[in-house]
Design an enzyme around this catalytic site. Structure first.
Site, short mmCIF file in Angstrom:
data_model
loop_
_atom_site.label_atom_id
_atom_site.label_comp_id
_atom_site.label_asym_id
_atom_site.label_seq_id
_atom_site.Cartn_x
_atom_site.Cartn_y
_atom_site.Cartn_z
N ASP A 109 0.83 -1.20 0.00
CA ASP A 109 0.00 0.00 0.00
C ASP A 109 0.87 1.25 0.00
O ASP A 109 2.01 1.24 0.48
CB ASP A 109 -0.90 0.02 1.24
CG ASP A 109 -1.91 -1.11 1.25
OD1 ASP A 109 -2.19 -1.67 0.18
OD2 ASP A 109 -2.41 -1.44 2.35
N LYS A 110 0.31 2.33 -0.49
CA LYS A 110 1.04 3.60 -0.56
C LYS A 110 1.68 3.96 0.77
O LYS A 110 2.86 4.33 0.83
CB LYS A 110 0.08 4.72 -0.99
CG LYS A 110 0.68 6.11 -0.95
CD LYS A 110 -0.35 7.18 -1.28
CE LYS A 110 0.24 8.57 -1.12
NZ LYS A 110 -0.78 9.63 -1.39
#
Length: 287
Positions: free
Chosen positions: A118-119
């Site tokens: 995830d970012k």
């Protein structure tokens, strides 16, 4: 807008963005959106490509390479860095940085990326440099032969160790989120408490499967959302100020795609999580 009538294949917003960028002239002068156009006026338009048309462009961005092999990279992704270009993030991604470091990756699907984070999750990722390596590593992931371990700060005081075996699927209402669902895909996370703090704990989590948002969803499902998680956590928590989900992929093990040697790599906690842990330890001693 006159320009929209002359160029009906393009949206009004896109045409206005070209005007703001100085890509439209009227009679040799930069146009303004409010300009009126008359019959004898000469309009020149220099179209800009869509962001997705230039998404796979090399960019000189910071890249923390933990290990470099002719077959693959192991990179330590920083929090806040998007892995792959997509809607709203067509540049400044890990993929753009990789293409700058090794332009040959452009010949591979997804520039050699075989799995994602995830970012706002930091930590280790494998990136293949050859098609053979990418095929081999993707197969290892599918056969659950790649071991991925994370350090996570969660709210509350979970059991010393445990297992969350709960299927995960797309949230039926909020389509950008995942959820524990009866009809979801089988998902299993093992965890062990490394340290307890006031109202939170540091866990080591090991994935048996690798579903989207798996640790975040599983820990929320047992009442211990990740500290700072703006999607699955408690936004009114005293720990919401951390600013991102406190999750770091610290250990990665897999077999070399050519020699079959078992390899293990580790990455220290990033500075933000380390500083947060230091504050928690100080708070523990003060009580």
């Amino acid at each position: 807008m006159a320009l929209q009538r002359l160029m009906p294949d393009y949206s009004r917003n896109r045409l206005q963005s070209w005007i703001r960028a100085g890509q439209v002239d009227v009679n040799g002068n930069p146009a303004k959106i409010s300009d009126k156009v008359w019959q004898e006026d000469v309009i020149q338009v220099r179209p800009l490509p869509l962001p997705e048309q230039t998404a796979f462009a090399p960019e000189d961005l910071p890249l923390d390479i933990v290990h470099e092999d002719p077959c693959f990279f192991v990179v330590n992704k920083r929090a806040g860095l998007v892995v792959h270009p997509g809607s709203g993030n067509w540049e400044g991604t890990l993929l753009n940085a990789l293409l700058h470091h090794d332009p040959h990756l452009l010949t591979l699907p997804r520039a050699g990326i075989v799995h994602r984070l995830d970012k706002d999750t930091s930590g280790l990722m494998i990136v293949a440099r050859t098609l053979h390596a990418q095929t081999n590593l993707t197969r290892q992931i599918g056969l659950r032969q790649v071991s991925r371990e994370y350090l996570a700060l969660v709210e509350g005081s979970p059991h010393k160790e445990g297992e969350v075996d709960a299927p995960i699927g797309r949230h039926p209402v909020h389509r950008t989120k995942m959820a524990v669902l009866k009809e979801g895909r089988p998902s299993k996370t093992f965890y062990e408490v490394m340290a307890f703090f006031p109202d939170c704990a540091l866990l080591r989590c090991k994935l048996d499967t690798g579903r989207t948002h798996q640790i975040r969803v599983h820990m929320q499902s047992i009442g211990h959302p990740l500290v700072g998680d703006q999607v699955y956590g408690n936004r009114h928590s005293i720990y919401s100020c951390f600013g991102r989900q406190a999750l770091h992929a610290f250990r990665l093990s897999f077999s070399h795609p050519v020699t079959d040697e078992r390899l293990t790599f580790e990455a220290d906690l990033p500075s933000d999580m380390l500083a947060f842990l230091t504050r928690l330890e100080q708070a523990s001693h003060e009580k």
